[in-house]
Write an enzyme that holds these catalytic residues in place. Structure first.
Site, PDB file in Angstrom:
ATOM      1  N   TRP A  11      -3.753   0.860 -11.882  1.00 36.98           N
ATOM      2  CA  TRP A  11      -4.281   1.689 -11.157  1.00 36.98           C
ATOM      3  C   TRP A  11      -3.689   2.325 -10.045  1.00 36.98           C
ATOM      4  CZ3 TRP A  11      -7.590   2.999  -7.065  1.00 36.98           C
ATOM      5  CH2 TRP A  11      -8.279   4.161  -7.327  1.00 36.98           C
ATOM      6  N   SER A  73      -2.265  -5.691 -13.426  1.00 35.56           N
ATOM      7  CA  SER A  73      -3.547  -5.168 -13.098  1.00 35.56           C
ATOM      8  C   SER A  73      -3.747  -4.363 -14.314  1.00 35.56           C
ATOM      9  CB  SER A  73      -3.564  -4.386 -12.051  1.00 35.56           C
ATOM     10  OG  SER A  73      -4.882  -4.258 -11.434  1.00 35.56           O
ATOM     11  N   LEU A  74      -4.402  -3.265 -14.199  1.00 34.32           N
ATOM     12  CA  LEU A  74      -4.704  -2.038 -15.458  1.00 34.32           C
ATOM     13  C   LEU A  74      -3.825  -2.160 -16.322  1.00 34.32           C
ATOM     14  CD1 LEU A  74      -6.547  -0.254 -16.864  1.00 34.32           C
ATOM     15  CD2 LEU A  74      -5.532   1.506 -15.274  1.00 34.32           C
ATOM     16  N   PHE A 134      -7.741   0.502  -1.653  1.00 40.33           N
ATOM     17  CA  PHE A 134      -7.119  -0.293  -2.467  1.00 40.33           C
ATOM     18  C   PHE A 134      -5.794  -1.035  -2.379  1.00 40.33           C
ATOM     19  CE2 PHE A 134      -5.512  -0.617  -7.179  1.00 40.33           C
ATOM     20  CZ  PHE A 134      -6.697  -1.415  -7.673  1.00 40.33           C
ATOM     21  N   LEU A 135      -4.741  -0.296  -1.594  1.00 37.89           N
ATOM     22  CA  LEU A 135      -3.606  -0.727  -1.292  1.00 37.89           C
ATOM     23  C   LEU A 135      -3.864  -2.047  -0.359  1.00 37.89           C
ATOM     24  CD1 LEU A 135      -1.583   2.389  -0.670  1.00 37.89           C
ATOM     25  CD2 LEU A 135      -1.258   0.868  -2.306  1.00 37.89           C
ATOM     26  N   ALA A 136      -4.913  -1.695   0.525  1.00 37.01           N
ATOM     27  CA  ALA A 136      -5.190  -3.095   1.519  1.00 37.01           C
ATOM     28  C   ALA A 136      -5.545  -4.042   0.643  1.00 37.01           C
ATOM     29  CB  ALA A 136      -6.351  -2.679   2.481  1.00 37.01           C
ATOM     30  N   ILE A 137      -6.333  -3.993  -0.274  1.00 39.16           N
ATOM     31  CA  ILE A 137      -6.772  -5.056  -1.161  1.00 39.16           C
ATOM     32  C   ILE A 137      -5.718  -5.882  -1.944  1.00 39.16           C
ATOM     33  CG2 ILE A 137      -8.124  -5.802  -3.215  1.00 39.16           C
ATOM     34  CD1 ILE A 137     -10.321  -3.639  -2.454  1.00 39.16           C
ATOM     35  N   GLN A 138      -4.545  -4.854  -2.263  1.00 32.78           N
ATOM     36  CA  GLN A 138      -3.590  -5.424  -2.981  1.00 32.78           C
ATOM     37  C   GLN A 138      -2.540  -6.411  -2.152  1.00 32.78           C
ATOM     38  OE1 GLN A 138      -2.500  -3.473  -6.548  1.00 32.78           O
ATOM     39  NE2 GLN A 138      -3.399  -1.651  -5.919  1.00 32.78           N
ATOM     40  N   ASP A 198      -6.180 -13.414  -4.963  1.00 32.28           N
ATOM     41  CA  ASP A 198      -6.469 -12.209  -5.740  1.00 32.28           C
ATOM     42  C   ASP A 198      -8.107 -12.206  -5.685  1.00 32.28           C
ATOM     43  OD1 ASP A 198      -6.597  -9.938  -7.008  1.00 32.28           O
ATOM     44  OD2 ASP A 198      -5.289 -10.662  -8.547  1.00 32.28           O
ATOM     45  N   HIS A 226      -3.265  -9.656  -4.893  1.00 35.63           N
ATOM     46  CA  HIS A 226      -3.013  -8.915  -6.349  1.00 35.63           C
ATOM     47  C   HIS A 226      -1.723  -8.316  -6.811  1.00 35.63           C
ATOM     48  CE1 HIS A 226      -4.985  -7.218  -9.768  1.00 35.63           C
ATOM     49  NE2 HIS A 226      -4.952  -5.898  -9.350  1.00 35.63           N
TER      50      HIS A 226
END
Length: 248
Positions: A11, A73-74, A134-138, A198, A226
């Site tokens: 995503w 991921s997605l 989202f990038l920070a989470i990944q 993750d 992730h």
């Protein structure tokens, strides 16, 4: 004759995230990087209804020769759906930081509903900020998280931003799609790669996934989150190469 590899991104991303890995594998395999509908080179190729079956079918149309489908991921959810519904195109399946059901429900471990709701609201207000988060989470779990995020951005910016319908539709798929009662029907050789840190596919989900598809193989990157191919590229390439050699 080289075996075919088909990579599907996650995503908010596009095919460019796979370029460093593809360059390292292209001397051994025929590598094709695929865009989900509404992303990258498929930005204008949107289905009438943006759901898992529709986008999986569009991606499958770009698989010209049977091969190993690799989804992150997605993209891993799409890859699993293709393995179920386009068996003739799927020699083997590799998922990266993916699951048959991303949403937390009942006893199933996954993303809490409020996290996806927050993403939807933020997305409507500011795409760039949402993508930053989202990038920070990944990149979590990487010692070089800031550099990882920069690498992501540099690759992503080689294409225009995704279509808004693809972003909102993708989040809806993550919230609603559930293949848990179907993955036992995936009989092709399957490898599932995970990041121990993750937060989107939690460690607690790994054993339940493998109970549903017991013949599948798995590997856990102990220090990755992730996106292990960004945060730990050397280890990821080594593991992926080993798994591919066992499938071809």
């Amino acid at each position: 004759m080289k075996s075919h590899l088909y990579f599907i991104h996650g995503w908010g991303m596009n095919r460019a995230v796979w370029r460093p890995i593809a360059e390292k594998l292209s001397h051994l395999y025929d590598v094709t990087l695929l865009d989900l509908p509404g992303y990258g080179e498929s930005i204008d190729n949107l289905p009438q209804t943006y759901n898992l079956d529709q986008i999986s079918q569009q991606v499958a149309q770009n698989i010209q020769q049977p091969g190993i489908i690799i989804g992150w991921s997605l993209g891993g959810l799409v890859a699993q759906n293709i393995a179920l519904k386009n068996k003739e195109k799927t020699d083997a399946l590799i998922t990266i930081a993916s699951t048959p059901c991303f949403a937390q429900k009942n006893d199933w471990q996954g993303i809490q509903a409020h996290v996806l709701t927050d993403f939807q609201q933020q997305l409507a207000e500011d795409y760039n900020k949402t993508l930053e988060r989202f990038l920070a989470i990944q990149a979590m779990g990487s010692r070089s998280a800031r550099q990882d995020i920069k690498a992501f951005k540099a690759l992503l910016l080689t294409y225009a931003p995704p279509a808004p319908a693809a972003l909102s539709g993708g989040l809806q798929i993550l919230a609603e799609a559930d293949l848990t009662d179907k993955i036992a029907e995936i009989h092709q050789p399957t490898v599932r790669l995970y990041g121990k840190l993750d937060s989107l596919v939690p460690k607690a989900a790994i054993d339940p996934i493998h109970q549903l598809q017991p013949h599948s193989d798995k590997y856990i990157f102990n220090k990755a989150s992730h996106a292990p191919f960004i945060s730990h590229p050397e280890e990821f390439l080594q593991v992926l190469s080993q798994k591919l050699s066992g499938l071809t």
